[in-house]
Design an enzyme around this catalytic site. Structure first.
Site, PDB file in Angstrom:
ATOM      1  N   HIS A  95       0.824  -1.207   0.000  1.00 55.17           N
ATOM      2  CA  HIS A  95       0.000   0.000   0.000  1.00 55.17           C
ATOM      3  C   HIS A  95       0.861   1.262   0.000  1.00 55.17           C
ATOM      4  O   HIS A  95       0.577   2.219  -0.730  1.00 55.17           O
ATOM      5  CB  HIS A  95      -0.916  -0.010   1.229  1.00 55.17           C
ATOM      6  CG  HIS A  95      -1.820  -1.208   1.286  1.00 55.17           C
ATOM      7  ND1 HIS A  95      -2.823  -1.441   0.360  1.00 55.17           N
ATOM      8  CD2 HIS A  95      -1.867  -2.254   2.158  1.00 55.17           C
ATOM      9  CE1 HIS A  95      -3.453  -2.568   0.656  1.00 55.17           C
ATOM     10  NE2 HIS A  95      -2.887  -3.090   1.744  1.00 55.17           N
ATOM     11  N   ASN A 153       8.210  14.949  20.415  1.00 53.69           N
ATOM     12  CA  ASN A 153       8.549  13.760  19.624  1.00 53.69           C
ATOM     13  C   ASN A 153       8.944  14.138  18.196  1.00 53.69           C
ATOM     14  O   ASN A 153       9.823  13.505  17.598  1.00 53.69           O
ATOM     15  CB  ASN A 153       7.361  12.804  19.595  1.00 53.69           C
ATOM     16  CG  ASN A 153       7.702  11.502  18.901  1.00 53.69           C
ATOM     17  OD1 ASN A 153       8.477  10.703  19.388  1.00 53.69           O
ATOM     18  ND2 ASN A 153       7.110  11.285  17.731  1.00 53.69           N
ATOM     19  N   ARG A 201      12.524  15.089  18.085  1.00 49.04           N
ATOM     20  CA  ARG A 201      13.427  13.939  18.234  1.00 49.04           C
ATOM     21  C   ARG A 201      13.510  13.078  16.984  1.00 49.04           C
ATOM     22  O   ARG A 201      14.517  12.386  16.781  1.00 49.04           O
ATOM     23  CB  ARG A 201      12.969  13.072  19.409  1.00 49.04           C
ATOM     24  CG  ARG A 201      13.172  13.687  20.767  1.00 49.04           C
ATOM     25  CD  ARG A 201      12.977  12.661  21.865  1.00 49.04           C
ATOM     26  NE  ARG A 201      11.613  12.147  21.883  1.00 49.04           N
ATOM     27  CZ  ARG A 201      10.640  12.630  22.646  1.00 49.04           C
ATOM     28  NH1 ARG A 201      10.898  13.638  23.455  1.00 49.04           N
ATOM     29  NH2 ARG A 201       9.431  12.097  22.623  1.00 49.04           N
ATOM     30  N   ASN A 230      14.961  14.949  12.387  1.00 46.12           N
ATOM     31  CA  ASN A 230      16.346  14.858  11.928  1.00 46.12           C
ATOM     32  C   ASN A 230      17.156  14.246  13.062  1.00 46.12           C
ATOM     33  O   ASN A 230      17.636  14.950  13.956  1.00 46.12           O
ATOM     34  CB  ASN A 230      16.878  16.242  11.552  1.00 46.12           C
ATOM     35  CG  ASN A 230      18.225  16.184  10.845  1.00 46.12           C
ATOM     36  OD1 ASN A 230      18.962  15.215  10.972  1.00 46.12           O
ATOM     37  ND2 ASN A 230      18.550  17.220  10.097  1.00 46.12           N
ATOM     38  N   HIS A 233      19.570  16.006  15.957  1.00 48.71           N
ATOM     39  CA  HIS A 233      19.050  15.865  17.323  1.00 48.71           C
ATOM     40  C   HIS A 233      20.042  15.148  18.223  1.00 48.71           C
ATOM     41  O   HIS A 233      20.286  15.581  19.365  1.00 48.71           O
ATOM     42  CB  HIS A 233      17.721  15.105  17.303  1.00 48.71           C
ATOM     43  CG  HIS A 233      17.259  14.690  18.670  1.00 48.71           C
ATOM     44  ND1 HIS A 233      17.596  13.462  19.227  1.00 48.71           N
ATOM     45  CD2 HIS A 233      16.535  15.334  19.601  1.00 48.71           C
ATOM     46  CE1 HIS A 233      17.080  13.386  20.439  1.00 48.71           C
ATOM     47  NE2 HIS A 233      16.429  14.495  20.696  1.00 48.71           N
ATOM     48  N   TYR A 259      23.158  19.430  25.106  1.00 45.92           N
ATOM     49  CA  TYR A 259      22.251  19.255  26.242  1.00 45.92           C
ATOM     50  C   TYR A 259      22.905  18.474  27.378  1.00 45.92           C
ATOM     51  O   TYR A 259      22.907  18.912  28.530  1.00 45.92           O
ATOM     52  CB  TYR A 259      20.983  18.548  25.772  1.00 45.92           C
ATOM     53  CG  TYR A 259      19.979  18.271  26.870  1.00 45.92           C
ATOM     54  CD1 TYR A 259      19.159  19.288  27.352  1.00 45.92           C
ATOM     55  CD2 TYR A 259      19.849  16.998  27.421  1.00 45.92           C
ATOM     56  CE1 TYR A 259      18.238  19.041  28.355  1.00 45.92           C
ATOM     57  CE2 TYR A 259      18.934  16.743  28.430  1.00 45.92           C
ATOM     58  CZ  TYR A 259      18.128  17.769  28.891  1.00 45.92           C
ATOM     59  OH  TYR A 259      17.224  17.522  29.878  1.00 45.92           O
ATOM     60  N   SER A 296      20.166  25.741  18.135  1.00 45.39           N
ATOM     61  CA  SER A 296      19.530  25.280  16.904  1.00 45.39           C
ATOM     62  C   SER A 296      18.932  26.443  16.117  1.00 45.39           C
ATOM     63  O   SER A 296      19.088  26.523  14.889  1.00 45.39           O
ATOM     64  CB  SER A 296      18.452  24.249  17.236  1.00 45.39           C
ATOM     65  OG  SER A 296      17.809  23.796  16.064  1.00 45.39           O
ATOM     66  N   HIS A 298      20.213  27.660  12.336  1.00 48.41           N
ATOM     67  CA  HIS A 298      19.266  27.690  11.220  1.00 48.41           C
ATOM     68  C   HIS A 298      19.155  29.098  10.631  1.00 48.41           C
ATOM     69  O   HIS A 298      19.145  29.267   9.401  1.00 48.41           O
ATOM     70  CB  HIS A 298      17.891  27.209  11.686  1.00 48.41           C
ATOM     71  CG  HIS A 298      17.761  25.728  11.778  1.00 48.41           C
ATOM     72  ND1 HIS A 298      18.250  25.007  12.842  1.00 48.41           N
ATOM     73  CD2 HIS A 298      17.209  24.815  10.936  1.00 48.41           C
ATOM     74  CE1 HIS A 298      17.998  23.723  12.660  1.00 48.41           C
ATOM     75  NE2 HIS A 298      17.374  23.573  11.509  1.00 48.41           N
TER      76      HIS A 298
END
Length: 478
Positions: free
Chosen positions: A123, A336, A339, A342, A346, A354, A377, A381
């Protein structure tokens, strides 16, 4: 667990059916009763089938996730013992203090990209074929219209030639960047590692010296010089994106190389819109008219870069871990989505920004660590867009820091259900419309509305806020 599920299904059918359709009946009422019971039983069976598929899908996903986690968390001690000498208790204590918590780092396992696995389902593959058919029809329609209007095939590649202009300069710049990353970080790291042995005095002074040299190389060699080449030569957009995105990638690569190996040394020792003053009605129409192009840019960028481009280089370099993204389209929360969209970026932010922030702050400022990750980030960007477009217009930065942070807490991981996935997609589409609308508006304003005086504040001020049609007409007559 599947066996128990089959048992539940068996008893469910026994309980919900009274076998009234297995025996012959007479009369119209009895026939209608049998038909209604069969339809009711069919509806229950369909409902049970959907429940079964959901449970089976959930069990298979949980099983695969646990299998991947177990394979990734296998004890690497036998491999390490082959290449490293046995450590004393004092050295082990020193190692624990020299590494951040949970410092096992990212684990790479051999796995395919998610789309490659999904394309094995008939499908999903049919939907993919439908998009290919639409692309073929779009190309054919363009060729047929050009042939009818012009009487010939119009093979005009002016836009492509313009977008990838000065390509030899791009290749030379990228080659210099790549060779410098290939040699300089490793050379500095190799020289620094020799200064950490007992025969050298003042190892911390050497660490400061080589760390400063590496920082200068990151700031000037990879940071300033490629951006200087882009700005001074006025490279077109596609060429700018090649150099600037490779600049960011190589800076991340060189930093992660040093960051991962320092503890080991311690152990071892174009959208056209009208130019006018800001108007609420025109802005709303512009945003909604830009949603479709923005969605196309989102999907094409994801498929072209995160799937095709990264898988192509992974195939050439024989890199087995193809988990460059996850099923971000199923996200019911922005946490989510961040996470899974990318995974490469991340994981880099998680392991080297972090987690190191928490390590240095002794796990006392988790919200500050998250804010710092969002800031890094957003700045990177916006830096890419500012250099490639040739103007400063921090739309993406504001979306990251304002709505991105807000949605990260509002649409968190506890939000489940289809409605949250719909909300996530709606806000994502609307954000793409805002980005395409505002950046394209500023792009044309920069080209058709020249500055009256080139001051620093005027360079920072968005040109589209004060651009008028009269200025556009004057610039065309020059």
């Amino acid at each position: 667990m599947i066996t128990q599920l089959h048992v539940d299904i068996f008893f469910y059918f026994i309980k919900t059916s009274d076998f009234c359709g297995l025996f012959p009946v007479s009369g119209k009422n009895d026939m209608e009763h049998v038909i209604s019971k069969k339809l009711q039983l069919k509806r229950k069976a369909e409902h049970l089938k959907s429940d079964l598929m959901r449970q089976l899908d959930s069990q298979v996903n949980d099983f695969m996730d646990s299998l991947i986690e177990e394979s990734a968390s296998l004890d690497p001690t036998p491999v390490a013992s082959v290449f490293s000498p046995l450590l004393s208790e004092k050295e082990r204590s020193k190692l624990r203090h020299s590494r951040p918590p949970n410092s096992e780092g990212k684990q790479f396992v051999s796995r395919r990209s998610l789309l490659d696995e999904l394309f094995e389902v008939n499908h999903i593959r049919t939907i993919y074929h439908m998009f290919i058919a639409l692309l073929i029809l779009f190309i054919l329609s363009t060729l047929v219209v050009d042939f009818i209007d012009e009487g010939r095939l119009v093979l005009d590649f002016d836009l492509l030639v313009y977008a990838f202009g000065q390509f030899p300069l791009v290749v030379c710049t990228w080659t210099c960047m790549f060779l410098s990353v290939l040699m300089i970080p490793f050379t500095l790291f190799h020289l620094w590692s020799h200064t950490q042995c007992a025969s050298y005095s003042h190892p911390k002074l050497y660490s400061l010296l080589f760390g400063s040299v590496f920082g200068i190389y990151q700031a000037l060699g990879l940071g300033f010089l490629p951006a200087y080449v882009v700005v001074t030569n006025s490279l077109p957009p596609a060429s700018c994106f090649i150099i600037i995105m490779e600049q960011v990638r190589l800076m991340m690569k060189s930093y992660s190389f040093v960051r991962e190996n320092v503890p080991r040394v311690m152990v071892d020792l174009t959208y056209n819109i009208s130019l006018q003053l800001f108007d609420l009605k025109a802005m709303v129409l512009c945003v909604f008219n830009s949603i479709l192009p923005g969605v196309l840019v989102l999907f094409l960028g994801f498929f072209a870069f995160l799937h095709c481009w990264l898988n192509a280089f992974a195939e050439m370099l024989r890199f087995a871990d193809r988990m460059f993204y996850k099923d971000w389209w199923n996200s019911t929360s922005y946490a989510n989505y961040y996470r899974t969209w990318n995974v490469v970026v991340h994981d880099w932010l998680y392991y080297y920004v972090y987690r190191d922030f928490l390590w240095m702050s002794q796990k006392r400022f988790r919200p500050a660590a998250m804010l710092f990750v969002f800031t890094v980030s957003a700045v990177v960007h916006e830096y890419i867009l500012a250099i490639c477009f040739g103007f400063f217009y921090p739309v993406l930065f504001c979306l990251f820091m304002c709505f991105g942070m807000m949605f990260n807490f509002i649409l968190h991981d506890q939000r489940k259900g289809p409605i949250w996935n719909i909300i996530m997609w709606t806000s994502l589409f609307l954000g793409q419309g805002v980005i395409i609308c505002l950046y394209s508006h500023e792009w044309y304003a920069q080209r058709y509305c020249p500055l009256k005086e080139a001051s620093f504040l005027e360079l920072l001020k968005p040109r589209s806020w004060s651009c008028q049609r009269g200025l556009m007409t004057d610039s065309n007559t020059l």
